[in-house]
Design a protein around this motif. Structure first.
Motif, PDB file in Angstrom:
ATOM      1  N   ARG A  10      -4.736 -15.908  52.167  1.00  0.00           N
ATOM      2  CA  ARG A  10      -6.139 -16.233  52.387  1.00  0.00           C
ATOM      3  C   ARG A  10      -6.359 -17.736  52.349  1.00  0.00           C
ATOM      4  O   ARG A  10      -7.066 -18.277  53.181  1.00  0.00           O
ATOM      5  CB  ARG A  10      -7.007 -15.549  51.324  1.00  0.00           C
ATOM      6  CG  ARG A  10      -7.217 -14.099  51.616  1.00  0.00           C
ATOM      7  CD  ARG A  10      -8.273 -13.518  50.729  1.00  0.00           C
ATOM      8  NE  ARG A  10      -8.412 -12.093  51.023  1.00  0.00           N
ATOM      9  CZ  ARG A  10      -9.120 -11.258  50.291  1.00  0.00           C
ATOM     10  NH1 ARG A  10      -9.751 -11.698  49.229  1.00  0.00           N
ATOM     11  NH2 ARG A  10      -9.212  -9.985  50.610  1.00  0.00           N
ATOM     12  N   ARG A  14      -7.787 -20.031  55.393  1.00  0.00           N
ATOM     13  CA  ARG A  14      -9.052 -20.716  55.313  1.00  0.00           C
ATOM     14  C   ARG A  14      -8.929 -22.166  55.787  1.00  0.00           C
ATOM     15  O   ARG A  14      -9.823 -22.695  56.423  1.00  0.00           O
ATOM     16  CB  ARG A  14      -9.576 -20.691  53.876  1.00  0.00           C
ATOM     17  CG  ARG A  14     -11.014 -21.125  53.768  1.00  0.00           C
ATOM     18  CD  ARG A  14     -11.470 -21.058  52.341  1.00  0.00           C
ATOM     19  NE  ARG A  14     -11.357 -19.707  51.820  1.00  0.00           N
ATOM     20  CZ  ARG A  14     -10.564 -19.390  50.798  1.00  0.00           C
ATOM     21  NH1 ARG A  14      -9.829 -20.315  50.217  1.00  0.00           N
ATOM     22  NH2 ARG A  14     -10.505 -18.156  50.373  1.00  0.00           N
ATOM     23  N   ARG A  18      -8.629 -20.530  61.272  1.00  0.00           N
ATOM     24  CA  ARG A  18      -8.777 -19.102  61.065  1.00  0.00           C
ATOM     25  C   ARG A  18      -9.671 -18.518  62.149  1.00  0.00           C
ATOM     26  O   ARG A  18     -10.707 -19.087  62.459  1.00  0.00           O
ATOM     27  CB  ARG A  18      -9.397 -18.863  59.683  1.00  0.00           C
ATOM     28  CG  ARG A  18      -9.589 -17.431  59.327  1.00  0.00           C
ATOM     29  CD  ARG A  18      -8.246 -16.762  59.135  1.00  0.00           C
ATOM     30  NE  ARG A  18      -8.400 -15.345  58.899  1.00  0.00           N
ATOM     31  CZ  ARG A  18      -8.648 -14.828  57.703  1.00  0.00           C
ATOM     32  NH1 ARG A  18      -8.748 -15.581  56.662  1.00  0.00           N
ATOM     33  NH2 ARG A  18      -8.769 -13.536  57.560  1.00  0.00           N
ATOM     34  N   HIS A  19      -9.262 -17.389  62.709  1.00  0.00           N
ATOM     35  CA  HIS A  19     -10.105 -16.753  63.707  1.00  0.00           C
ATOM     36  C   HIS A  19     -11.295 -16.108  63.030  1.00  0.00           C
ATOM     37  O   HIS A  19     -11.143 -15.274  62.153  1.00  0.00           O
ATOM     38  CB  HIS A  19      -9.325 -15.688  64.467  1.00  0.00           C
ATOM     39  CG  HIS A  19      -8.162 -16.252  65.193  1.00  0.00           C
ATOM     40  ND1 HIS A  19      -8.292 -17.155  66.219  1.00  0.00           N
ATOM     41  CD2 HIS A  19      -6.843 -16.070  65.040  1.00  0.00           C
ATOM     42  CE1 HIS A  19      -7.097 -17.496  66.667  1.00  0.00           C
ATOM     43  NE2 HIS A  19      -6.205 -16.846  65.967  1.00  0.00           N
ATOM     44  N   VAL A  20     -12.446 -16.488  63.448  1.00  0.00           N
ATOM     45  CA  VAL A  20     -13.633 -15.940  62.833  1.00  0.00           C
ATOM     46  C   VAL A  20     -14.291 -14.951  63.780  1.00  0.00           C
ATOM     47  O   VAL A  20     -14.066 -14.964  64.976  1.00  0.00           O
ATOM     48  CB  VAL A  20     -14.631 -17.047  62.463  1.00  0.00           C
ATOM     49  CG1 VAL A  20     -14.052 -17.917  61.381  1.00  0.00           C
ATOM     50  CG2 VAL A  20     -14.985 -17.853  63.682  1.00  0.00           C
ATOM     51  N   VAL A  21     -15.097 -14.120  63.203  1.00  0.00           N
ATOM     52  CA  VAL A  21     -15.731 -13.072  63.993  1.00  0.00           C
ATOM     53  C   VAL A  21     -17.215 -13.022  63.662  1.00  0.00           C
ATOM     54  O   VAL A  21     -17.658 -13.507  62.629  1.00  0.00           O
ATOM     55  CB  VAL A  21     -15.103 -11.697  63.693  1.00  0.00           C
ATOM     56  CG1 VAL A  21     -13.627 -11.704  63.998  1.00  0.00           C
ATOM     57  CG2 VAL A  21     -15.338 -11.312  62.248  1.00  0.00           C
ATOM     58  N   ASP A  22     -17.974 -12.417  64.538  1.00  0.00           N
ATOM     59  CA  ASP A  22     -19.368 -12.120  64.266  1.00  0.00           C
ATOM     60  C   ASP A  22     -19.455 -10.718  63.694  1.00  0.00           C
ATOM     61  O   ASP A  22     -18.760  -9.815  64.148  1.00  0.00           O
ATOM     62  CB  ASP A  22     -20.190 -12.174  65.555  1.00  0.00           C
ATOM     63  CG  ASP A  22     -20.301 -13.597  66.085  1.00  0.00           C
ATOM     64  OD1 ASP A  22     -20.096 -14.523  65.285  1.00  0.00           O
ATOM     65  OD2 ASP A  22     -20.574 -13.754  67.280  1.00  0.00           O
ATOM     66  N   ALA A  23     -20.323 -10.552  62.729  1.00  0.00           N
ATOM     67  CA  ALA A  23     -20.483  -9.224  62.135  1.00  0.00           C
ATOM     68  C   ALA A  23     -21.911  -8.734  62.319  1.00  0.00           C
ATOM     69  O   ALA A  23     -22.860  -9.427  61.975  1.00  0.00           O
ATOM     70  CB  ALA A  23     -20.129  -9.261  60.651  1.00  0.00           C
ATOM     71  N   ARG A  88     -14.173  -7.095  71.802  1.00  0.00           N
ATOM     72  CA  ARG A  88     -14.162  -8.446  72.339  1.00  0.00           C
ATOM     73  C   ARG A  88     -15.438  -8.587  73.146  1.00  0.00           C
ATOM     74  O   ARG A  88     -15.800  -7.713  73.918  1.00  0.00           O
ATOM     75  CB  ARG A  88     -12.955  -8.626  73.264  1.00  0.00           C
ATOM     76  CG  ARG A  88     -12.872 -10.003  73.799  1.00  0.00           C
ATOM     77  CD  ARG A  88     -11.585 -10.641  73.387  1.00  0.00           C
ATOM     78  NE  ARG A  88     -10.804  -9.654  72.622  1.00  0.00           N
ATOM     79  CZ  ARG A  88      -9.527  -9.650  72.593  1.00  0.00           C
ATOM     80  NH1 ARG A  88      -8.858 -10.542  73.251  1.00  0.00           N
ATOM     81  NH2 ARG A  88      -8.884  -8.761  71.893  1.00  0.00           N
ATOM     82  N   GLU A  94     -14.336 -15.380  74.269  1.00  0.00           N
ATOM     83  CA  GLU A  94     -13.270 -14.694  73.536  1.00  0.00           C
ATOM     84  C   GLU A  94     -13.623 -14.484  72.076  1.00  0.00           C
ATOM     85  O   GLU A  94     -12.752 -14.417  71.226  1.00  0.00           O
ATOM     86  CB  GLU A  94     -11.967 -15.493  73.622  1.00  0.00           C
ATOM     87  CG  GLU A  94     -11.234 -15.308  74.921  1.00  0.00           C
ATOM     88  CD  GLU A  94     -10.581 -13.933  75.001  1.00  0.00           C
ATOM     89  OE1 GLU A  94      -9.737 -13.661  74.149  1.00  0.00           O
ATOM     90  OE2 GLU A  94     -10.914 -13.166  75.904  1.00  0.00           O
ATOM     91  N   ARG A  95     -14.884 -14.444  71.801  1.00  0.00           N
ATOM     92  CA  ARG A  95     -15.247 -14.225  70.422  1.00  0.00           C
ATOM     93  C   ARG A  95     -15.226 -12.726  70.144  1.00  0.00           C
ATOM     94  O   ARG A  95     -15.508 -11.914  71.021  1.00  0.00           O
ATOM     95  CB  ARG A  95     -16.651 -14.750  70.173  1.00  0.00           C
ATOM     96  CG  ARG A  95     -16.859 -15.064  68.712  1.00  0.00           C
ATOM     97  CD  ARG A  95     -18.056 -15.932  68.541  1.00  0.00           C
ATOM     98  NE  ARG A  95     -17.883 -16.889  67.466  1.00  0.00           N
ATOM     99  CZ  ARG A  95     -18.797 -17.795  67.175  1.00  0.00           C
ATOM    100  NH1 ARG A  95     -19.885 -17.878  67.903  1.00  0.00           N
ATOM    101  NH2 ARG A  95     -18.613 -18.617  66.174  1.00  0.00           N
ATOM    102  N   VAL A  96     -14.923 -12.372  68.911  1.00  0.00           N
ATOM    103  CA  VAL A  96     -14.843 -10.958  68.581  1.00  0.00           C
ATOM    104  C   VAL A  96     -16.068 -10.538  67.797  1.00  0.00           C
ATOM    105  O   VAL A  96     -16.527 -11.238  66.895  1.00  0.00           O
ATOM    106  CB  VAL A  96     -13.564 -10.656  67.769  1.00  0.00           C
ATOM    107  CG1 VAL A  96     -13.591  -9.224  67.275  1.00  0.00           C
ATOM    108  CG2 VAL A  96     -12.347 -10.901  68.621  1.00  0.00           C
ATOM    109  N   GLN A  97     -16.577  -9.408  68.171  1.00  0.00           N
ATOM    110  CA  GLN A  97     -17.766  -8.862  67.543  1.00  0.00           C
ATOM    111  C   GLN A  97     -17.353  -7.649  66.708  1.00  0.00           C
ATOM    112  O   GLN A  97     -16.746  -6.710  67.221  1.00  0.00           O
ATOM    113  CB  GLN A  97     -18.737  -8.430  68.638  1.00  0.00           C
ATOM    114  CG  GLN A  97     -19.918  -7.642  68.155  1.00  0.00           C
ATOM    115  CD  GLN A  97     -20.969  -8.566  67.565  1.00  0.00           C
ATOM    116  OE1 GLN A  97     -21.081  -9.703  68.007  1.00  0.00           O
ATOM    117  NE2 GLN A  97     -21.684  -8.081  66.573  1.00  0.00           N
ATOM    118  N   ILE A  98     -17.676  -7.691  65.453  1.00  0.00           N
ATOM    119  CA  ILE A  98     -17.418  -6.534  64.599  1.00  0.00           C
ATOM    120  C   ILE A  98     -18.736  -5.873  64.252  1.00  0.00           C
ATOM    121  O   ILE A  98     -19.664  -6.538  63.813  1.00  0.00           O
ATOM    122  CB  ILE A  98     -16.669  -6.948  63.313  1.00  0.00           C
ATOM    123  CG1 ILE A  98     -15.218  -7.279  63.668  1.00  0.00           C
ATOM    124  CG2 ILE A  98     -16.716  -5.842  62.287  1.00  0.00           C
ATOM    125  CD1 ILE A  98     -14.353  -7.482  62.477  1.00  0.00           C
TER     126      ILE A  98
END
Lengths: 320, 320
Positions: A10, A14, A18-23, A88, A94-98
């Motif tokens: 971790r 950090r 680090r690949h970050v995502v939207d939640a 995706r 290319e941002r990832v949505q969770i």
DNA sequence: CTTCATTATGCTCGTATTGAGTATAATAGA
DNA sequence: TCTATTATACTCAATACGAGCATAATGAAG
């Protein structure tokens, strides 16, 4: 075996890129009124309440509650997590949505009946309501469409597989209709491109799809997940009471269960089941809102363990 | 009612200062060998395999598979999502960590028996193994500790509530032991600060907590979630077969179920149950690895629907 | 080569659960 | 006053489930 402890990893992550995502949080909020199971929607009844998970939120659950209450003015009672999925983002960098989805149960107020986006969930899944018999849409449209889709496969194995899946999900085999398979049924319709979401036709302005009203993105799938979960859960956990007013008659309780299950139940046996489980107690009052003799009013017994009924056998245990 | 469509909201968020989160995948990988249920661990057997969800991953599941296989060289069979939770990162810049946990079932290879971090899950939950009777740790340590915790509350309501929860979870009441309540039991021990994770003593170098071996962060809780889920699931879905070799005897199957449930089952009734469900078929071979007459070998019937046994009644349905 | 513990496997039996229906009484509306 | 409708009590058959008995086959121990 290469092993880094989670702690070490971790920290590394950090500081590095680090690949970050939207939640996002998405809510399937259910209430039952007038014998109809309703889902809380926004927009043109084509979306579930949702919003980003924000820093101010103490937890996922509280974030969800905040969003739903802000968007709809409606407080949530029972909440449980449904499923988390990632997409995706098709349009963007290319941002990832969770998306983390939740099932919430509410006692719908009389005031905001149809006004505030409460829609019968059978608007979206008309083939799921078997209370008045098998709905016409099933033999007329849905089943023929699915069987045609099964037949159109070239590989005979795929044909057979599709056929069996359709028969199983829609109860065409000896096992009959199983209301818990709502999600499988929707997924089959999606695979067969019989729902609008699967055909990209919905954004051309047609909100009524071939089979049932549609929703944006994968919201209808999430709703199906919630329905299936709830239909399963009412059988082994007393969650129905989250949808009932403080006092109710056994017939009202039965109608609620029937609305959720989409099937009629045997009245006498239903009462036997409820009473032997010791879940309710009489309030002492009686009401006569309909014909027939006055009905006793009951309330849910708050016996600490709403945990009850966690029976679940099915393993032949031995005492030794 | 203020409503923005999800589409619109997402665009807004992406351009504005959208709060982003880190996403981790955590795996509870289970196998059964030598009659022991084992969990795949890394580090000093104090952590579950995990890793960040990365852009290269097509989906959450594939991301998980990639991580587990890279970390352990072990392929995963069945996978299902467990739970998603969020923790504000204690050490860092207010960043939020989202962890998505999965349950995975594997057929453990003979080669990597104990070497590669396969640990019996009863190392972490010694009070959960009732195959040889009630484990001594329950009456000796766990139950007295919990009852003391219940008693130490000042508010009599809280005392009563705690007492009832302990009795229910640990089968001190008339209902007896219920193996599915593994998570509730762990959570009670955590609340009562009887596990090391709750007391902050573990980072002082004591990996053996008051009750069972501990893990970093909330990994033991996640493991408990997986155990509870699996113990529930084996009763209505034929997932056991994911843990079995291609061919097996009914006794081997029984031992596997017993390992998972932590309880012994009635042999004759177990066979009746398995056979009437039509889940297995004879291979034709027999083996005599132990005393007694040779046992028939069986294989799992791959009847398309691993969906089977989705029975689930408990509602008194009527035909009309 | 006996003996015996152990296992596979078949069968019985009482009880609880479940599905389905009959019977009776009470009430509102026509 | 009739009648459709509802509440509620009971009955009955069919399973499902927990528990145990019985028999036969085999390896291990002596």
């Amino acid at each position: 075996m290469e092993v880094k402890s989670t702690q070490a990893r971790r920290s590394a992550g950090r500081n590095g890129q680090r690949h970050v995502v939207d939640a996002d949080l998405i809510a399937v909020v259910i209430a039952v009124t007038d014998g109809e199971p309703r889902v809380l929607t926004i927009g043109e009844a084509q979306a579930l309440p949702s919003g980003p998970f924000e820093l101010g939120h103490r937890s996922l659950q509280s974030g969800l509650r905040a969003w739903v209450e802000r968007q709809t003015g409606h407080p949530l009672g029972y909440i449980e997590q449904l499923y988390t999925f990632a997409d995706r983002d098709r349009t963007a960098d290319e941002r990832v949505q969770i998306s983390i989805s939740y099932l919430g149960l509410a006692r719908e107020e009389q005031s905001d009946r149809s006004a505030h986006g409460w829609r019968s969930w059978y608007d979206y899944f008309p083939w799921e309501d078997h209370r008045a018999g098998v709905p016409a849409i099933l033999p007329d449209t849905v089943v023929p469409g699915l069987l045609a889709w099964a037949e159109e496969a070239e590989d005979p194995n795929i044909r057979r597989d599709r056929g069996l899946r359709v028969e199983f999900a829609f109860g065409l085999d000896d096992r009959g209709w199983n209301e818990e398979l709502a999600l499988q049924r929707y997924e089959l319709l999606y695979e067969a491109a019989l729902v609008a979401e699967a055909t990209r036709s919905w954004d051309k302005g047609n909100p009524l799809s071939i089979a049932g009203r549609s929703m944006i993105a994968d919201h209808r799938r999430i709703l199906a997940t919630g329905i299936a979960r709830l239909r399963t859960k009412i059988k082994y956990r007393p969650v129905v009471f989250e949808l009932m007013p403080p006092a109710f008659t056994l017939l009202q309780l039965q109608r609620t269960v029937e609305a959720l299950a989409g099937r009629l139940v045997h009245k006498q046996n239903f009462r036997r089941l409820i009473e032997q489980q010791d879940l309710v107690e009489e309030t002492g009052e009686t009401v006569s809102e309909t014909r027939g003799p006055p009905a006793k009013r009951f309330r849910f017994r708050q016996t600490v363990q709403a945990e009850r009924t966690v029976a679940g056998t099915k393993l032949p245990l031995s005492r030794a």
